[in-house]
Write an enzyme that holds these catalytic residues in place. Structure first.
Site, PDB file in Angstrom:
ATOM      1  N   MET D 126     -23.990   7.476  -6.109  1.00 54.76           N
ATOM      2  CA  MET D 126     -24.325   8.129  -4.839  1.00 54.76           C
ATOM      3  C   MET D 126     -23.372   9.278  -4.553  1.00 54.76           C
ATOM      4  N   PRO D 129     -18.734  15.100  -5.371  1.00 56.04           N
ATOM      5  CA  PRO D 129     -17.454  15.705  -4.976  1.00 56.04           C
ATOM      6  C   PRO D 129     -17.469  16.161  -3.522  1.00 56.04           C
ATOM      7  N   GLY D 130     -18.592  16.707  -3.087  1.00 57.93           N
ATOM      8  CA  GLY D 130     -18.629  17.258  -1.738  1.00 57.93           C
ATOM      9  C   GLY D 130     -19.020  16.275  -0.671  1.00 57.93           C
ATOM     10  N   THR D 159     -18.119   3.933 -10.567  1.00 61.49           N
ATOM     11  CA  THR D 159     -17.629   2.728 -11.235  1.00 61.49           C
ATOM     12  C   THR D 159     -18.490   2.436 -12.459  1.00 61.49           C
ATOM     13  N   PRO D 241     -26.200  -3.781   2.608  1.00 60.49           N
ATOM     14  CA  PRO D 241     -25.577  -5.001   3.139  1.00 60.49           C
ATOM     15  C   PRO D 241     -25.117  -5.940   2.024  1.00 60.49           C
ATOM     16  N   GLU D 243     -24.266  -5.103  -1.016  1.00 59.18           N
ATOM     17  CA  GLU D 243     -23.088  -4.505  -1.646  1.00 59.18           C
ATOM     18  C   GLU D 243     -21.856  -4.775  -0.790  1.00 59.18           C
ATOM     19  N   ARG D 244     -22.023  -4.612   0.506  1.00 57.06           N
ATOM     20  CA  ARG D 244     -20.863  -4.785   1.390  1.00 57.06           C
ATOM     21  C   ARG D 244     -20.402  -6.229   1.414  1.00 57.06           C
ATOM     22  N   HIS D 339       8.134 -10.927  -1.175  1.00 59.79           N
ATOM     23  CA  HIS D 339       8.706 -10.967  -2.519  1.00 59.79           C
ATOM     24  C   HIS D 339       9.998 -10.152  -2.628  1.00 59.79           C
ATOM     25  N   GLU D 368     -14.185   3.382   8.774  1.00 64.46           N
ATOM     26  CA  GLU D 368     -14.665   4.237   9.856  1.00 64.46           C
ATOM     27  C   GLU D 368     -16.197   4.294   9.875  1.00 64.46           C
TER      28      GLU D 368
HETATM   29  C1  LIG Z   1      13.648   0.427  -6.279  1.00 72.17           C
HETATM   30  C2  LIG Z   1      14.820  -0.372  -5.836  1.00 72.17           C
HETATM   31  C3  LIG Z   1      16.081   0.206  -5.788  1.00 72.17           C
HETATM   32  C4  LIG Z   1      17.181  -0.557  -5.409  1.00 72.17           C
HETATM   33  N1  LIG Z   1      18.424  -0.001  -5.449  1.00 72.17           N
HETATM   34  C5  LIG Z   1      19.511  -0.812  -5.289  1.00 72.17           C
HETATM   35  C6  LIG Z   1      20.807  -0.310  -5.543  1.00 72.17           C
HETATM   36  O1  LIG Z   1      20.977   0.855  -5.888  1.00 72.17           O
HETATM   37  N2  LIG Z   1      21.864  -1.152  -5.419  1.00 72.17           N
HETATM   38  C7  LIG Z   1      21.700  -2.445  -5.034  1.00 72.17           C
HETATM   39  O2  LIG Z   1      22.677  -3.157  -4.926  1.00 72.17           O
HETATM   40  N3  LIG Z   1      20.458  -2.951  -4.769  1.00 72.17           N
HETATM   41  C8  LIG Z   1      19.373  -2.157  -4.914  1.00 72.17           C
HETATM   42  N4  LIG Z   1      18.125  -2.663  -4.680  1.00 72.17           N
HETATM   43  C9  LIG Z   1      17.972  -4.051  -4.282  1.00 72.17           C
HETATM   44  C10 LIG Z   1      17.505  -4.235  -2.827  1.00 72.17           C
HETATM   45  O3  LIG Z   1      18.506  -3.866  -1.935  1.00 72.17           O
HETATM   46  C11 LIG Z   1      17.044  -5.696  -2.657  1.00 72.17           C
HETATM   47  O4  LIG Z   1      15.851  -5.852  -3.388  1.00 72.17           O
HETATM   48  C12 LIG Z   1      16.814  -6.066  -1.216  1.00 72.17           C
HETATM   49  O5  LIG Z   1      18.014  -6.112  -0.530  1.00 72.17           O
HETATM   50  C13 LIG Z   1      16.109  -7.424  -1.073  1.00 72.17           C
HETATM   51  O6  LIG Z   1      16.719  -8.397  -1.837  1.00 72.17           O
HETATM   52  P1  LIG Z   1      15.831  -9.326  -2.798  1.00 72.17           P
HETATM   53  O7  LIG Z   1      14.962  -8.452  -3.601  1.00 72.17           O
HETATM   54  O8  LIG Z   1      16.734 -10.239  -3.491  1.00 72.17           O
HETATM   55  O9  LIG Z   1      14.898 -10.149  -1.798  1.00 72.17           O
HETATM   56  P2  LIG Z   1      15.199 -11.581  -1.212  1.00 72.17           P
HETATM   57  O10 LIG Z   1      16.540 -11.601  -0.614  1.00 72.17           O
HETATM   58  O11 LIG Z   1      14.838 -12.589  -2.216  1.00 72.17           O
HETATM   59  O12 LIG Z   1      14.136 -11.615  -0.018  1.00 72.17           O
HETATM   60  C14 LIG Z   1      12.781 -12.018  -0.210  1.00 72.17           C
HETATM   61  C15 LIG Z   1      12.111 -12.011   1.154  1.00 72.17           C
HETATM   62  O13 LIG Z   1      12.733 -12.979   1.998  1.00 72.17           O
HETATM   63  C16 LIG Z   1      13.115 -12.366   3.205  1.00 72.17           C
HETATM   64  N5  LIG Z   1      14.303 -13.000   3.748  1.00 72.17           N
HETATM   65  C17 LIG Z   1      15.492 -13.159   3.152  1.00 72.17           C
HETATM   66  N6  LIG Z   1      16.350 -13.746   3.988  1.00 72.17           N
HETATM   67  C18 LIG Z   1      15.690 -13.960   5.149  1.00 72.17           C
HETATM   68  C19 LIG Z   1      16.039 -14.548   6.404  1.00 72.17           C
HETATM   69  N7  LIG Z   1      17.244 -15.044   6.644  1.00 72.17           N
HETATM   70  N8  LIG Z   1      15.099 -14.609   7.359  1.00 72.17           N
HETATM   71  C20 LIG Z   1      13.870 -14.129   7.144  1.00 72.17           C
HETATM   72  N9  LIG Z   1      13.480 -13.571   5.991  1.00 72.17           N
HETATM   73  C21 LIG Z   1      14.392 -13.494   4.999  1.00 72.17           C
HETATM   74  C22 LIG Z   1      13.333 -10.941   2.850  1.00 72.17           C
HETATM   75  O14 LIG Z   1      13.255 -10.116   4.003  1.00 72.17           O
HETATM   76  C23 LIG Z   1      12.226 -10.687   1.869  1.00 72.17           C
HETATM   77  O15 LIG Z   1      11.035 -10.430   2.575  1.00 72.17           O
HETATM   78  C24 LIG Z   1      17.021  -1.897  -5.033  1.00 72.17           C
HETATM   79  C25 LIG Z   1      15.750  -2.462  -5.055  1.00 72.17           C
HETATM   80  C26 LIG Z   1      14.663  -1.723  -5.488  1.00 72.17           C
HETATM   81  C27 LIG Z   1      13.335  -2.403  -5.569  1.00 72.17           C
HETATM   82  C1  LIG Z   2     -12.410   3.479  -7.265  1.00 71.59           C
HETATM   83  C2  LIG Z   2     -13.659   3.991  -6.622  1.00 71.59           C
HETATM   84  C3  LIG Z   2     -14.886   3.516  -7.031  1.00 71.59           C
HETATM   85  C4  LIG Z   2     -16.055   4.030  -6.461  1.00 71.59           C
HETATM   86  N1  LIG Z   2     -17.275   3.609  -6.947  1.00 71.59           N
HETATM   87  C5  LIG Z   2     -18.395   4.256  -6.545  1.00 71.59           C
HETATM   88  C6  LIG Z   2     -19.643   4.005  -7.166  1.00 71.59           C
HETATM   89  O1  LIG Z   2     -19.744   3.174  -8.088  1.00 71.59           O
HETATM   90  N2  LIG Z   2     -20.720   4.696  -6.755  1.00 71.59           N
HETATM   91  C7  LIG Z   2     -20.653   5.608  -5.752  1.00 71.59           C
HETATM   92  O2  LIG Z   2     -21.667   6.201  -5.412  1.00 71.59           O
HETATM   93  N3  LIG Z   2     -19.476   5.869  -5.121  1.00 71.59           N
HETATM   94  C8  LIG Z   2     -18.350   5.222  -5.497  1.00 71.59           C
HETATM   95  N4  LIG Z   2     -17.153   5.512  -4.889  1.00 71.59           N
HETATM   96  C9  LIG Z   2     -17.107   6.496  -3.830  1.00 71.59           C
HETATM   97  C10 LIG Z   2     -16.835   5.882  -2.445  1.00 71.59           C
HETATM   98  O3  LIG Z   2     -17.936   5.165  -2.000  1.00 71.59           O
HETATM   99  C11 LIG Z   2     -16.459   7.025  -1.489  1.00 71.59           C
HETATM  100  O4  LIG Z   2     -15.184   7.484  -1.886  1.00 71.59           O
HETATM  101  C12 LIG Z   2     -16.424   6.622  -0.037  1.00 71.59           C
HETATM  102  O5  LIG Z   2     -17.715   6.342   0.415  1.00 71.59           O
HETATM  103  C13 LIG Z   2     -15.791   7.705   0.869  1.00 71.59           C
HETATM  104  O6  LIG Z   2     -16.314   8.940   0.629  1.00 71.59           O
HETATM  105  P1  LIG Z   2     -15.351  10.208   0.407  1.00 71.59           P
HETATM  106  O7  LIG Z   2     -14.376   9.810  -0.612  1.00 71.59           O
HETATM  107  O8  LIG Z   2     -16.188  11.377   0.146  1.00 71.59           O
HETATM  108  O9  LIG Z   2     -14.606  10.349   1.777  1.00 71.59           O
HETATM  109  P2  LIG Z   2     -15.007  11.307   2.988  1.00 71.59           P
HETATM  110  O10 LIG Z   2     -16.431  11.062   3.309  1.00 71.59           O
HETATM  111  O11 LIG Z   2     -14.579  12.670   2.668  1.00 71.59           O
HETATM  112  O12 LIG Z   2     -14.139  10.698   4.145  1.00 71.59           O
HETATM  113  C14 LIG Z   2     -12.777  11.062   4.360  1.00 71.59           C
HETATM  114  C15 LIG Z   2     -12.290  10.360   5.594  1.00 71.59           C
HETATM  115  O13 LIG Z   2     -13.064  10.782   6.727  1.00 71.59           O
HETATM  116  C16 LIG Z   2     -13.553   9.676   7.395  1.00 71.59           C
HETATM  117  N5  LIG Z   2     -14.839   9.977   8.030  1.00 71.59           N
HETATM  118  C17 LIG Z   2     -15.936  10.456   7.445  1.00 71.59           C
HETATM  119  N6  LIG Z   2     -16.923  10.582   8.340  1.00 71.59           N
HETATM  120  C18 LIG Z   2     -16.424  10.146   9.522  1.00 71.59           C
HETATM  121  C19 LIG Z   2     -16.955  10.037  10.846  1.00 71.59           C
HETATM  122  N7  LIG Z   2     -18.202  10.363  11.135  1.00 71.59           N
HETATM  123  N8  LIG Z   2     -16.154   9.562  11.810  1.00 71.59           N
HETATM  124  C20 LIG Z   2     -14.895   9.218  11.545  1.00 71.59           C
HETATM  125  N9  LIG Z   2     -14.348   9.313  10.320  1.00 71.59           N
HETATM  126  C21 LIG Z   2     -15.116   9.768   9.330  1.00 71.59           C
HETATM  127  C22 LIG Z   2     -13.684   8.625   6.339  1.00 71.59           C
HETATM  128  O14 LIG Z   2     -13.720   7.334   6.910  1.00 71.59           O
HETATM  129  C23 LIG Z   2     -12.441   8.863   5.515  1.00 71.59           C
HETATM  130  O15 LIG Z   2     -11.361   8.237   6.139  1.00 71.59           O
HETATM  131  C24 LIG Z   2     -15.988   4.973  -5.436  1.00 71.59           C
HETATM  132  C25 LIG Z   2     -14.746   5.426  -5.014  1.00 71.59           C
HETATM  133  C26 LIG Z   2     -13.587   4.973  -5.599  1.00 71.59           C
HETATM  134  C27 LIG Z   2     -12.289   5.551  -5.174  1.00 71.59           C
END
Ligand SMILES: Cc1cc2nc3c(=O)[nH]c(=O)nc-3n(C[C@H](O)[C@H](O)[C@H](O)COP(=O)(O)OP(=O)(O)OC[C@H]3O[C@@H](n4cnc5c(N)ncnc54)[C@H](O)[C@@H]3O)c2cc1C
Ligand SMILES: Cc1cc2nc3c(=O)[nH]c(=O)nc-3n(C[C@H](O)[C@H](O)[C@H](O)COP(=O)(O)OP(=O)(O)OC[C@H]3O[C@@H](n4cnc5c(N)ncnc54)[C@H](O)[C@@H]3O)c2cc1C
Ligand SMILES: Cc1cc2nc3c(=O)[nH]c(=O)nc-3n(C[C@H](O)[C@H](O)[C@H](O)COP(=O)(O)OP(=O)(O)OC[C@H]3O[C@@H](n4cnc5c(N)ncnc54)[C@H](O)[C@@H]3O)c2cc1C
Ligand SMILES: Cc1cc2nc3c(=O)[nH]c(=O)nc-3n(C[C@H](O)[C@H](O)[C@H](O)COP(=O)(O)OP(=O)(O)OC[C@H]3O[C@@H](n4cnc5c(N)ncnc54)[C@H](O)[C@@H]3O)c2cc1C
Lengths: 380, 380, 380, 380
Positions: D126, D129-130, D159, D241, D243-244, D339, D368
Site C-alpha cells: 500500500m 514514498p509520498g 514487508t 481490522p 491486520e490490526r 536491566h 494517530e
Molecule cells: C554505554 C555505557 C557506558 C558506561 N560508561 C561507564 C564508565 O565509563 N565508567 C563506569 O564506571 N561505568 C560506566 N557505565 C556503567 C553504568 O554506570 C552502569 O551500568 C549503571 O550505573 C547501572 O549499573 P548496572 O548496569 O550494574 O545496573 P544495576 O545496578 O544492576 O541496576 C539494575 C536495575 O536495578 C535498579 N536498581 C538498583 N538499585 C536499586 C535500588 N536501590 N532501588 C531501586 N532500583 C534499583 C537500577 O536502577 C536498574 O534499573 C557505562 C554503562 C554503559 C551501558
Molecule cells: C518495518 C515496516 C514495515 C512495513 N510494512 C508495510 C507493508 O508490508 N505494506 C505496506 O503497505 N506498508 C508497510 N509499511 C508502511 C507503514 O504502514 C507506514 O509507514 C505507516 O502507515 C505510516 O505512514 P508514513 O510512514 O508515510 O507516515 P506519514 O503518513 O508520513 O506520517 C508521519 C506522521 O504524521 C502523523 N499523521 C499523519 N496524518 C495525521 C493526521 N491526520 N493527524 C495527525 N497525525 C497524522 C502520523 O501519525 C505520523 O506520526 C511498513 C513500514 C515499516 C517501517
C-alpha cells in the site's frame, strides 16, 4: 527562553568548536560507527585546538579556565551533530575533575601535558560485572605490596575503554573499612596484566568504545594513587555532580537537536494534503516537547551557574540528571513517531538519535538511584 | 536549587507580607470560605501596608517599584497559607498593568489613589457565557453615543466579581474591524444597568467571589475608555504574559506548599510499623515531585527576571503557564494519595488544595490554548 | 466493544433498576447531598423491589440468585445517574458475601429477612484511625467474657456509618496469634457503649454517610461472632476480591458516564466557530479515553465471569481495582478539562463526578497496596 | 487472568508451532539477522506443517479452518522466541483475507496451493514514498490496456519485499473516482519492469526484508485484478481490522515475553545485597506492567472472539491496535531500564526486543491514525 549565561568569549569558543565538529567529526562519524571506535587522531586534533585541556593549569599546557560553560559548549556542539562516539566528556568533565582536585603536582606534571594535547586518552572505571548502582559492592582490589599496588579484578562498560591510555580505577584498598575502604588508582596502558576485553556491542553509541577491563596482578607504583587512600568514595561523591550535570547538558542539547530536526520534517512532509506539522496533535506534541526542552535548558544553565559558584548540590545534580534524561527519552521517542515509517529507517538521523538516547537514563547513575539520593536528601 | 533572585529588600517585604498573611488572613480564611467572599476590609488593610499599590507611581499613593519580584512575593505568601480566596493578584498583577501602561493621567488620578489604599477593588472581564478561549468571539458591545459608551452584554466567571468597584470590560466597539474592533472600557460600581449575578458555586476557591456581570444599556463616559479604541486585543496580548506568569507563580508556590505538607505527613503517619514516607514508592513519588517543583521554580524565577527585563515572550509565558499548572495538578493529586483516606477529608488542608487547584489549567488561558500559542510560535 | 455477558433476564433486571433510579433516586439526590445522608426509606423501597437481597436464599426473603452480573447491573445503574450517596453496594456486594459464606443458620434467620427488605442497613468496619492499609495493625479488641464479647476501640471512615443497623466489625480477639488473631463480630444498633461520631465532611460522596464508630465496653452475645474465631483475615482475603471488583464496576460505569456526558458537551459547545469536539486534540483525548473505557469494561466483564465461576484470583481483582480506578481518575479529570471554566462549576455534573471520583484509588485498598499484592503474586 | 478462549485442538496446534519455532527458527534467527533476511526454506518447512495455509480451503491444500485463534497461536509462538524476522503474518493474517474473500476461483486455483506450501511468499503493498497514513494519496497507477493492466509507480516499506513472489499492489485505477478509484492487483515475481530496491536498513526487525518496489510499465493480465475494480478501499476497510488485530496479538505476546524475561532477571541480579526485583520500585513497575499486559490480553482475546463471530468493528480493532502497541513500547522500555547497563548490550534479548518494538505504533496505521478513526466513530 533566551539563554543568558554566555558572553562573547564563550561564543567565540563555540564557533571554534562548531567549526571543528563540522570539519573534523561530522564527515567521518558514520564511518567510525561502522568500525566501532573513533581514531586517536581526532583526540589530538581536538587537543591541538585546546578543546581537551582548557580547564587545566597553563603550566601543564592547559587553558587555565575554571568555567564549566566551556565544558558545556564543547558537549553541546558535539551533541548538535549527533557525534555520540566522541568520548571527550570523560576527559574534560570527569577525569579532569579528579586530576585537578586530587592529583599531586608530580602526577599533574606526569599526566596533564599529554592529557591536554590529546595524546593521552583517559577513562574512569567504577562499574564491575557484579555491581553498578551499588558502588560499595566493588570487588576489584588493590593491595599495597612494597612500593606498588597490586590490582586484581575486572571492570565493565568502561567508556573509552579501548582507546584509554590512563584509567582511573576505583579499587577496594581496605575491605574492613566499609565506605572508607576504596581508593582511586591510575593504571596506564601497557601495565602488565592489564587487558581489555572486546569492544561491547551496544544498541547505540556505535562509535564509542565501551569495554571490559581485566586486571590480573597488575602492579602500579604507589605514586599512581590519586589523593589519599580510602578517600575514593569521598572523591566520587564530590565529583559525581559534575558528571551528572555533563549528562544533563547532553540531554538538553539532544532535545534541542531532535526537536529542530523534527520541526523541519513535519513542515515538509505532507499527508492528507497538509504538512503533518499542521495537525493539531503534531503541534501540541511539539509544543509540549519544546516547552519541556526550554524548561530543561533553563535548569541546566542555572545548574552550570551554580556549579561554577561551587554551589551545585548532589541533590540538584541528581534531579537534573534523571529529569533531563527521561525527557530526552520521551522527546526522541515522540519525534521518531512524527517521522512515521521513516523514523524507523537507519538513514534518518532521528533513528540514530533514538538508539543513542536509551543509555542516558542508566549510566552516570540510573534514574532510580538518582531518586534514592533525592529522597534521602528530603529525609525520607 | 537555592533561589537566587531575591535580595535583602525583597526579603524584608516578604516578612511584612508573611506577618500580614498570618495575622490578618489565616485566622479568618475558613470563615470566608463559608460565606463565599472575603470582606472589603482585608483589602484596605493590605492597602494600608502598601501591598496593593507598590507598583504604582508614588504621586498616586503607590510605592513606585517596577519589579515583579514583589508581585511574586505577595502571591507566594498568600499561596503559602492556602488563602485562595484573596483576589489581590487581579489588582496587582493584571489590572495594574493595564492602568500603568494605557490609562491617561486623568484616569490615573481618578482611580489609582483608592486602588492603592484598597478602597477600590478591581476586576477584569473578558470571558462571556458564549466565549472564553476564543476572545474574538466576545459579543458585549460598547457603542459610542455622544460622550458616552453604551454597553450591552454579559460577562461570566469574573474574579472579584461581587467585590469589584472598577471593572475593566473588554467590549466590541467595532464589529467590522475584526481583531481590531475591541476596546477596554472601565465600568464603575453603581453605573445604571450594571448588575451582578450570583456568586458562582465552584469546586474550590470557596472564598473567592466569582460572578456573572450583566450590562443592560450601561452608559459610561467616554473618558472611561482605557487607551485607544480598537486596541483592546493589542493590550491583552501585551499584558497576558504577566497574568500567566502570575498563575505560574501560584503554581510553583502551591507545589512547594503541598510537598512540604506531605513530607511532614508521611514522616509521621505509620503503616506496617514504618513511616509511610519510608516506603520506596513514597520516596520516589516525592523525589519526583520535589525535582519537578524545583525545576518549575527555576523556570518561574528566570521568567520573572526576564519579565523585569521586558524580555519575557508570549511563548515563554504560555509555556510556563501550562507546564507549572499541570505540574501543580499532578503534585496535589499524588500528595493527596499519600494521605490515604485522610486526603479525602475536608479538614485536611491537602483536600482543600486539591479543590483549589483544578481551575489552574483552565483560567488565564487553558493548557490547550497555551499549546496553540506555542505551536504557532514554532511556525506549525 | 459490544458487551456480551448479559442475557434477557439481566436486561429485564436492568430496566427495573433503571426505572427505580430515575424515579426514586435521581430527583432527590441533590437534596440528600445537602443533608449529607440518604433517607432510610430509599433502602426499604429498594428492598421491596428485591434490589437488596437478590443474592440471598429465598427462605430468608431473598432472590436466590448467585450471579454477580446482577450486582454489577445495580451498581452500574446507580453510577449512571451519579448517585454516589447510595451505599447499597456495601450491603449487596460486601456484607452479603460474609453473611452468605460464614454466618450460621441462626444468624441468617436473625438478620437476612430485614437485610433483604432494607429495614436493616449494614456496614463493614475494618479501618481505624491508626491503621488502614495495614489491617494487621487493627487494635479494636474483643474479649470473650462469659457468653459475651466485650469490644473496645474505634473505627473510622465507615460507609453507611450513620445509617447502619448491623455492623461487621473486624476485631482483634487474640493479640498473640498474629494474623490468626482477628475475628468478625456483628454489632447491632443500640448496643450499649456503641456510639457513632460525626458524619465526616468529605471532598465528595456528599450524600454518603461516612462516620467514625466508637466502642466502649460494648457487649455483644458470642452468637454475634461470624464464622470461626481467628478466621477474620482468612475471610477478608476470601471476600476482598469481590469488594474490589465492585469498585471496578463503579469505575468502568463512571468512565462510560462522564465520557458520554462530555461527548455531548463538546458537540454542543463552540469556540473559534467550531464545536470544541472537532479540534483534533479533543478528538484524540476522547478517543483515548473511549479506548481505555472499553478495555476496562472488557476486563471487568471477564472478571465478573470469572468471579461467577469462582475463579477470580486475588491478584486479578487487585489489578482490576487499581487500574480501573486510576483510569476513572484520569478520565474524569480530562473530561472536566474539556468543559473549560464550566467544569469547575458545581452545577455541572462533571464537577460532582470529579469530587466523587478521588476516593476510588484509596478505599477498598489503595493503588499502592494493590501493587504490593500483585508484586507478591509475581514472586517479587 | 487465565485465558479461556483456547480448547484442546488449539493447544495441540500450539505444541506443533512451538516445536517448530524452537527447532527450526530459534537456532538460526541470529544468523538471519546478520544477513537481513530469512531463507525461503523456512517458509516451505512451515508450509509442510500446515502453518501457512490452515485457513485456506482444503481443495487448495489448506486446512479449511476459519478460526483466528490459530492465527493468534502462530503469531504468539513466533513472538515468544523473538523471531521478528519471520513474516508469516503477512501471509496468514493479511493476504489470506484478501484472497479468501475476493479472489476468483481461478485465482485461488492458481495461487493458493503454493501459498499453502510456502513456495509462494506474499506481500501487500500500500505505502508509497509520498504517502503512508493517507492511502487516498496513492499514486501508483494501473491503466487497463487491452487485456492487461499497465502499472507504474513505486511502493516502499514492503514487508517480505525481497522474498515475495506474489504482491498485492494497491493501485489507482481511476483518478477521477476519488476513494472508489483504487483497485487491488496482484503482481508476480518476474514480471517485466517490476524491480525491488534494496533491503532497507532499519532500527530493528533485522531479519525481516523490508523493501522498496518499483513498477515501470509492468504489464499484468487483467485476471490479476483481485475482486472488482474500484473496490480496493472497500476491501482494505474490511480487512484492516484483522491486520490490526494481528499486530495487537504480537503486542500482547511481546509484553508477556519481556515481562517474564525481566522478572527472571530481577530475581537473579543483585544490588545492595538484595535482588533488584525486591526493591519496591521494581515490584511496582513490574506489577503495573503485568496488570496492563493481562488487561491487554483479555482485550485481544475478546477481539479474537468477536472477529471469529464477524463482529469485530473497525473502531474496536483500531483501539486494540494503538493501545496494545503503545503498551508494548512502554513495557519494553521499562523492562530494559530494569536491566541497567546490560539492557543496552546487544547480547541481551531485551535489547533486541527494544529495537523490534519501536515500529509497532507506526505500521498497520499509526497511533494517530487509529485515534482519527476512533474519534470519527464517536461522531467527533
Ligand atoms: C554505554 C555505557 C557506558 C558506561 N560508561 C561507564 C564508565 O565509563 N565508567 C563506569 O564506571 N561505568 C560506566 N557505565 C556503567 C553504568 O554506570 C552502569 O551500568 C549503571 O550505573 C547501572 O549499573 P548496572 O548496569 O550494574 O545496573 P544495576 O545496578 O544492576 O541496576 C539494575 C536495575 O536495578 C535498579 N536498581 C538498583 N538499585 C536499586 C535500588 N536501590 N532501588 C531501586 N532500583 C534499583 C537500577 O536502577 C536498574 O534499573 C557505562 C554503562 C554503559 C551501558
Ligand atoms: C518495518 C515496516 C514495515 C512495513 N510494512 C508495510 C507493508 O508490508 N505494506 C505496506 O503497505 N506498508 C508497510 N509499511 C508502511 C507503514 O504502514 C507506514 O509507514 C505507516 O502507515 C505510516 O505512514 P508514513 O510512514 O508515510 O507516515 P506519514 O503518513 O508520513 O506520517 C508521519 C506522521 O504524521 C502523523 N499523521 C499523519 N496524518 C495525521 C493526521 N491526520 N493527524 C495527525 N497525525 C497524522 C502520523 O501519525 C505520523 O506520526 C511498513 C513500514 C515499516 C517501517
Ligand atoms: C474560577 C474562575 C475564575 C475566572 N476568572 C476570570 C476573570 O477574572 N476574568 C475573565 O475574563 N475570565 C475569567 N475566567 C474565565 C476563564 O478564563 C475561562 O473559563 C477560560 O479561558 C476557558 O474558557 P471557557 O470556559 O469558555 O472554555 P471554552 O473556551 O469553552 O473551552 C472548552 C474546552 O475546549 C478547549 N478548546 C477551546 N479551543 C480550543 C482549540 N482551538 N483547540 C483545542 N482545544 C480547544 C479548551 O481548552 C477547553 O478544554 C475565570 C474562570 C473561572 C472558572
Ligand atoms: C469515603 C471513604 C469510605 C470508606 N469506607 C470504608 C468502609 O466502609 N469500611 C472500612 O473499613 N474502611 C473504609 N474506608 C477506609 C479506607 O479503606 C482506607 O482509607 C484505605 O484503606 C487507606 O487506609 P488509610 O486511610 O489508613 O491510609 P494509610 O494506610 O495511612 O496510607 C497512606 C498512604 O500510604 C500508602 N502506603 C501504605 N502502605 C504502603 C506500603 N507498604 N507501600 C507503599 N505505600 C504504602 C498508601 O497507599 C497511602 O497512599 C473508607 C475511606 C473513605 C475515605
Amino acid at each position: 527562553m533566551k539563554r543568558t549565561i554566555f558572553d562573547a568569549d564563550h561564543e567565540a569558543f563555540r564557533d571554534t568548536v562548531r567549526t571543528f565538529c563540522e570539519k573534523e567529526i561530522a564527515p567521518h562519524h558514520d564511518e567510525w560507527e561502522k568500525v566501532g571506535i573513533v581514531p586517536r587522531e581526532i583526540w589530538e586534533k581536538a587537543g591541538a585546538l585546546g578543546l581537551l585541556g582548557f580547564m587545566m593549569p597553563e603550566e601543564y599546557g592547559g587553558g587555565g579556565v575554571d568555567d564549566f560553560r566551556y565544558n558545556a559548549i564543547l558537549t553541546e556542539e558535539i551533541t548538535r551533530i549527533g557525534a555520540s562516539g566522541i568520548g571527550f566528556v570523560i576527559q574534560t568533565d570527569l577525569v579532569s575533575g579528579y586530576l585537578l582536585s586530587y592529583a599531586s603536582d608530580e602526577q599533574k606534571a606526569r599526566w596533564l601535558p599529554k592529557f591536554c594535547t590529546g595524546e593521552t586518552i583517559t577513562a574512569i572505571a567504577m562499574t564491575e560485572p557484579g555491581t553498578g548502582s551499588d558502588l560499595q559492592g566493588i570487588k576489584t582490589s588493590a593491595v599495597l605490596d612494597g612500593d606498588e599496588y597490586v590490582i586484581n579484578g575486572s571492570k565493565t562498560f568502561i567508556t573509552n575503554g579501548i582507546n584509554a591510555d590512563l584509567v582511573l580505577v576505583v579499587c577496594q584498598t581496605d575491605p574492613s573499612a566499609g565506605a572508607m575502604g576504596f581508593s582511586l588508582i591510575a593504571v596506564e596502558r601497557g601495565a602488565e596484566g592489564f587487558e581489555r576485553g572486546r569492544n561491547l556491542d551496544k544498541i547505540g553509541l556505535k562509535a564509542q568504545d565501551t569495554a571490559e577491563l581485566f586486571f590480573d596482578n597488575v602492579r602500579v607504583p604507589k605514586e599512581n594513587l590519586i589523593g589519599e587512600p580510602g578517600q575514593g568514595f569521598i572523591y566520587l561523591m564530590e565529583k559525581l555532580p559534575q558528571e551528572r550535570l555533563s549528562i544533563s547538558v547532553v540531554a538538553a542539547a539532544a532535545c534541542r537537536r531532535v526537536i529542530d530536526m523534527t520541526v523541519d520534517y513535519v513542515k515538509e512532509r505532507k499527508a492528507f494534503g497538509k504538512p503533518i506539522g499542521s495537525f493539531q496533535n503534531s503541534r501540541f506534541t511539539l509544543a509540549t516537547l519544546e516547552t519541556e526542552a526550554r524548561i530543561a535548558q533553563v535548569f541546566v544553565d542555572e545548574s552550570i551557574t551554580q556549579l561554577n559558584a561551587k554551589q551545585l548540590t548532589v541533590d540538584d545534580a541528581a534531579m537534573g540528571k534523571w529529569w533531563t534524561t527521561e525527557l530526552q527519552k520521551k522527546t526522541v521517542d515522540q519525534c521518531l513517531q512524527l517521522h512515521g515509517g521513516y523514523g524507523y529507517m537507519s538513514e534518518y538521523p532521528i533513528s540514530k538519535a533514538y538508539l543513542d538516547t536509551r543509555i542516558q537514563t542508566i549510566y552516570g547513575g540510573t534514574t532510580e538511584i538518582m531518586k534514592e539520593i533525592i529522597g534521602r536528601g528530603m529525609g525520607l
